[in-house]
Design an enzyme around this catalytic site. Structure first.
Site, PDB file in Angstrom:
ATOM      1  N   CYS B  81       0.841  -1.204   0.000  1.00 54.92           N
ATOM      2  CA  CYS B  81       0.000   0.000   0.000  1.00 54.92           C
ATOM      3  C   CYS B  81       0.875   1.252   0.000  1.00 54.92           C
ATOM      4  O   CYS B  81       1.614   1.473  -0.945  1.00 54.92           O
ATOM      5  CB  CYS B  81      -0.990  -0.042   1.164  1.00 54.92           C
ATOM      6  SG  CYS B  81      -2.336   1.129   0.990  1.00 54.92           S
ATOM      7  N   HIS B 185      -3.693  -5.023  -0.035  1.00 51.40           N
ATOM      8  CA  HIS B 185      -3.222  -5.556   1.240  1.00 51.40           C
ATOM      9  C   HIS B 185      -3.240  -7.084   1.206  1.00 51.40           C
ATOM     10  O   HIS B 185      -4.276  -7.687   1.496  1.00 51.40           O
ATOM     11  CB  HIS B 185      -4.101  -5.059   2.385  1.00 51.40           C
ATOM     12  CG  HIS B 185      -3.877  -3.617   2.708  1.00 51.40           C
ATOM     13  ND1 HIS B 185      -2.933  -3.202   3.611  1.00 51.40           N
ATOM     14  CD2 HIS B 185      -4.431  -2.493   2.212  1.00 51.40           C
ATOM     15  CE1 HIS B 185      -2.921  -1.881   3.679  1.00 51.40           C
ATOM     16  NE2 HIS B 185      -3.833  -1.428   2.835  1.00 51.40           N
ATOM     17  N   GLU B 187      -2.071  -9.095   3.272  1.00 54.23           N
ATOM     18  CA  GLU B 187      -2.319  -9.616   4.632  1.00 54.23           C
ATOM     19  C   GLU B 187      -3.800  -9.654   4.963  1.00 54.23           C
ATOM     20  O   GLU B 187      -4.208 -10.267   5.929  1.00 54.23           O
ATOM     21  CB  GLU B 187      -1.530  -8.791   5.661  1.00 54.23           C
ATOM     22  CG  GLU B 187      -2.114  -7.422   6.030  1.00 54.23           C
ATOM     23  CD  GLU B 187      -1.827  -6.322   5.004  1.00 54.23           C
ATOM     24  OE1 GLU B 187      -1.334  -6.630   3.901  1.00 54.23           O
ATOM     25  OE2 GLU B 187      -2.120  -5.151   5.328  1.00 54.23           O
TER      26      GLU B 187
END
Lengths: 251, 204
Positions: B81, B185, B187
């Site tokens: 990001c 993202h 994650e």
């Protein structure tokens, strides 16, 4: 293409998850951790977890519990309830939240939202707006889990906080919460037309069709609790339905 | 695998660390550039504004060490990001701020088209335009989770790994040698995101 998000909302009471009607009449609906695990397993788009007693008890959410829940969650997690200081936001992010929802504190200290945005970025700050209509039909904002009238017009409030830099807005009409009769489409539409931010419609969903209605009124995402707790309907089923209606969803 | 996560203040570091551990790496959230020598991989996360982040990187003494790690020591690195955006030459958020200058380009605000809103938040397709180990064993044009207002305007076409459709189209993944950047993202992108992190850990 950007997908419309289906977001289950989980409400934390003093002993596990609860769900009520009109921000009242709370029923126990089970433990929080298995619910998060199931939603993660079912690969939902996002989760919102709100501690409904935190503001009233003038405390932050339980960071250890949030950490435990977040460790089972590999989709975006928004945490709210009692988010009133920069330190609380920091702790929640440390516990594994990705975004925080601010509601009551935004009315109490005008610098708080500004500071939170400056420190953590717009993408991290979600504004919760809870409304009721008065007898004339005008909308007003309420804080402290719907118990305190702020005498503020929600559209003006949304515009002000858009200027302060919040990244998303969750709108709910308190009177429709838990009723499963559909979202307040008027306020959803008014808000979506007034601000350029993504709007998450919340409170009132009881059938897949309700989700579609809110999306057609400009909501970029739809949130639901009772519908998933108390009926056979699932986030997966909702996506199947919406896709059949031409809405782009994540599979 | 010891993965250094650059901690320069704010961010969803816990989420990033957790995903790395689940993907089989050892996450080390670090406040000190001295830790770089112990790391096999570097993750530069990031949320917030470009100038604040660069200021924090300078303040933490990270800038020279990261540039050396990326350009000289050739440690595999992943910017996430804002962390991807910081790899650029400069950012245009609140005035011009020099970035790390690892991958040529500038970071500009997205221009929403009719019916679109900013920030660009939610799940969107990532369309691979170039073969890369980073996307090995993920579904082609899978959905990943985004939340951002600015985008990486790459100076060299060759550095673009993937694009996504929003605000007229933007670069969602870039690469220069062993340095990668993703605008989404991983994650928080469920199975595909975890696979991407596994792929990153398998490098170097």
């Amino acid at each position: 293409m950007l997908k419309t998000r289906i977001i289950p909302t989980l409400l934390l009471g003093n002993f596990g998850l609860v769900k009520g009607e009109r921000f009242d009449a709370w029923r126990q609906v089970g433990a929080a951790l298995p619910a998060v695990e199931v939603y993660n397993l079912r690969d939902v788009d996002e989760l919102i977890i709100l501690d409904i007693n935190a503001t009233k008890e003038m405390r932050a959410p339980d960071f250890d519990l949030i950490s435990e829940l977040a460790s089972s969650c590999f989709v975006p997690l928004t945490v709210g309830g009692g988010v009133a200081t920069i330190e609380t936001i920091q702790e929640l992010l440390r516990a594994g939240a990705d975004k925080v929802l601010i509601n009551t504190a935004a009315y109490r200290d005008e610098r708080f939202v500004l500071e939170a945005v400056r420190k953590f970025g717009s993408q991290c700050i979600v504004l919760g707006i809870d409304v009721r209509r008065d007898i004339s039909g005008a909308y007003f904002c309420y804080s402290e889990s719907g118990s305190k009238s702020e005498g503020v017009d929600p559209i003006q409030w949304a515009l002000l906080n858009e200027a302060r830099g919040v990244g998303e807005i969750v709108i709910q009409n308190i009177e429709l919460d838990g009723m499963m009769t559909g979202y307040d489409l008027i306020i959803t539409n008014l808000l979506a037309s007034a601000v350029a931010l993504p709007i998450i419609a919340s409170a009132g969903a009881g059938q897949y069709q309700h989700l579609l209605q809110a999306i057609e009124c400009g909501a970029m995402a739809v949130s639901a609790a009772s519908m998933f707790h108390f009926t056979e309907q699932t986030p997966g089923g909702a996506k199947f339905y919406l896709e059949s209606k031409g809405i782009s969803v994540r599979k | 695998m010891k993965v250094l996560i650059v901690d320069y203040g704010m961010g969803n570091l816990a989420s990033v660390a957790r995903a790395i551990e689940v993907a089989g790496g050892r996450a080390m959230i670090s406040l000190s550039p001295m830790d770089i020598k112990k790391a096999s991989h570097i993750v530069l996360p990031g949320v917030g504004a470009f100038p604040d982040a660069m200021h924090a990187l300078h303040h933490g003494g990270w800038v020279e060490s990261l540039i050396e790690a990326f350009n000289v020591q050739c440690i595999p690195a992943l910017g996430i990001c804002l962390g991807m955006q910081l790899l650029a030459d400069y950012g245009e958020e609140h005035g011009i701020t020099p970035g790390l200058g690892i991958i040529g380009g500038r970071v500009c605000q997205m221009v929403p088209q009719a019916g679109e809103r900013l920030p660009h938040v939610g799940w969107n397709e990532v369309i691979q335009v170039k073969q890369s180990e980073l996307f090995a064993r993920t579904e082609p044009s899978a959905d990943y989770y985004f939340v951002h207002k600015y985008h990486f305007n790459a100076a060299n076409q060759e550095s673009i790994l993937a694009t996504s459709n929003y605000a007229g189209g933007f670069v969602s993944a870039i690469q220069r040698e062993h340095v990668f950047g993703v605008q989404f993202h991983p994650e928080k992108s469920s199975k595909n995101g975890l696979q991407l992190i596994r792929n990153f850990l398998a490098m170097g």
